[in-house]
Design a protein around this motif. Structure first.
Motif, PDB file in Angstrom:
ATOM      1  N   UNK A   8     -15.554  -5.188  11.838  1.00  0.00           N
ATOM      2  CA  UNK A   8     -15.361  -6.572  11.425  1.00  0.00           C
ATOM      3  C   UNK A   8     -14.178  -6.691  10.468  1.00  0.00           C
ATOM      4  N   UNK A   9     -13.473  -7.805  10.580  1.00  0.00           N
ATOM      5  CA  UNK A   9     -12.437  -8.114   9.596  1.00  0.00           C
ATOM      6  C   UNK A   9     -13.110  -8.518   8.294  1.00  0.00           C
ATOM      7  N   UNK A  10     -12.321  -8.622   7.230  1.00  0.00           N
ATOM      8  CA  UNK A  10     -12.852  -9.211   6.007  1.00  0.00           C
ATOM      9  C   UNK A  10     -13.091 -10.699   6.258  1.00  0.00           C
ATOM     10  N   UNK A  11     -13.956 -11.303   5.461  1.00  0.00           N
ATOM     11  CA  UNK A  11     -14.257 -12.722   5.626  1.00  0.00           C
ATOM     12  C   UNK A  11     -13.085 -13.564   5.126  1.00  0.00           C
ATOM     13  N   UNK A  12     -12.691 -14.545   5.929  1.00  0.00           N
ATOM     14  CA  UNK A  12     -11.602 -15.448   5.529  1.00  0.00           C
ATOM     15  C   UNK A  12     -12.109 -16.886   5.574  1.00  0.00           C
ATOM     16  N   UNK A  13     -11.394 -17.769   4.907  1.00  0.00           N
ATOM     17  CA  UNK A  13     -11.857 -19.149   4.758  1.00  0.00           C
ATOM     18  C   UNK A  13     -10.963 -20.106   5.540  1.00  0.00           C
ATOM     19  N   UNK A  14     -11.578 -20.957   6.358  1.00  0.00           N
ATOM     20  CA  UNK A  14     -10.885 -22.051   7.038  1.00  0.00           C
ATOM     21  C   UNK A  14     -11.782 -23.270   6.955  1.00  0.00           C
ATOM     22  N   UNK A  15     -11.254 -24.379   6.446  1.00  0.00           N
ATOM     23  CA  UNK A  15     -12.043 -25.606   6.348  1.00  0.00           C
ATOM     24  C   UNK A  15     -13.218 -25.503   5.411  1.00  0.00           C
TER      25      UNK A  15
END
Length: 317
Positions: A8-15
């Motif tokens: 898994x990628x690191x958690x990122x924020x959109x919206x």
């Protein structure tokens, strides 16, 4: 890794919502028998209601060229933990060819748009966009244009004009020189010794803009060292810290000795500690002892040998 196992990628924020990308190198489903790599978008956090999104996944090689590009259209993630994507994103044979060609590297790019419902807004409560501060630009132009200058400095045969009030506001040393009991207000031109014109020009630029000049030759340690000395001389602690930070990044065998001597003479503790850490290896220390800078160091700071013996004790001690 095996079918059904993912990275898994690191958690990122959109919206204002949290997302991550999950890659199943050997596929998501047993029936595919590890013939495909699977890629999914996972809704991680941020809402208790459904979220509508539009997304695209691309597989890029080391050269940045897209080898696979799939558009997911518009989908609704009903709850946290939901995943959407492609169980058969790319054939494993094609992926292996890409890895062999690109030194075992590839990039998965996700373009994600969160679609929110339109809403009306009371214009009386709308936030006004405030431009970023450009105070430093106005002060830089004031120095460049020379409007209202009332003091002149002679440095290495070059003349520099400035504003007494600006200098005094930024430096307690300049304040004492220009407005104190020993003020030099009656002098038409104040001469400054032991400083290069380029260093004084950089000093003035910082006083007016709170930043280093963009054309400062930061690849040359000597320029930064002289600017640190000037910052210490005029009590400009922020400029001194900025110079320390730049010099810490440029420590090497040829420069560490002179940099350490400078740090000790001008009480630059962070720079001194960085130099001592660099010298903590006997192998590095032996190489440094062969440089001209080390001879200068031992001549100007003979006590430094005691410290070096502590941070880099001889083998067997």
């Amino acid at each position: 890794m095996g079918v059904g196992k993912f990275v898994s990628s690191s958690t990122f924020s959109v919206g204002s919502y949290g997302w991550d990308i999950r890659i199943y190198p050997d596929g998501w489903e047993e029936e595919d028998k590890a013939a495909y790599m699977s890629v999914f978008l996972c809704f991680c956090s941020g809402a208790t209601t459904a979220v509508k999104v539009r997304y695209t996944f691309s597989l890029l090689g080391k050269d940045g060229k897209i080898t696979t590009n799939l558009e997911g259209g518009t989908h609704t993630f009903r709850s946290v933990g939901t995943i959407r994507g492609w169980p058969r994103f790319t054939d494993k044979c094609e992926l292996k060819e890409l890895l062999l060609r690109d030194d075992d590297c590839f990039t998965i790019r996700c373009v994600l748009t969160v679609i929110k419902e339109p809403r009306t807004e009371d214009l009386s409560t709308t936030e006004v966009s405030v431009p970023q501060s450009d105070l430093h630009t106005h002060f830089a132009n004031m120095l460049k244009d020379g409007l209202g200058v009332d003091v002149t400095f002679s440095v290495g045969g070059q003349l520099f004009t400035a504003h007494r009030c600006v200098l005094a506001a930024r430096s307690s040393v300049f304040k004492a020189e220009l407005f104190g009991p020993m003020k030099e207000s009656t002098m038409k031109c104040i001469k400054i010794d032991d400083m290069e014109p380029s260093v004084f020009e950089a000093l003035l630029h910082f006083i007016y803009t709170d930043s280093l000049p963009s054309d400062l030759d930061q690849d040359q340690n000597v320029e930064l060292q002289h600017l640190l000395v000037a910052a210490d001389r005029y009590g400009l602690e922020r400029l001194k810290a900025m110079c320390q930070g730049k010099l810490c990044q440029k420590i090497d065998v040829q420069t560490v000795a002179t940099t350490l001597a400078l740090a000790e003479q001008h009480h630059a503790a962070q720079l001194k500690n960085a130099c001592l850490r660099y010298l903590s290896s006997q192998e590095v220390l032996r190489a440094v002892k062969e440089t001209d800078g080390f001879k200068h160091l031992t001549a100007s700071c003979p006590w430094i040998m005691d410290i070096l013996e502590k941070v880099a004790p001889p083998s067997g001690v």
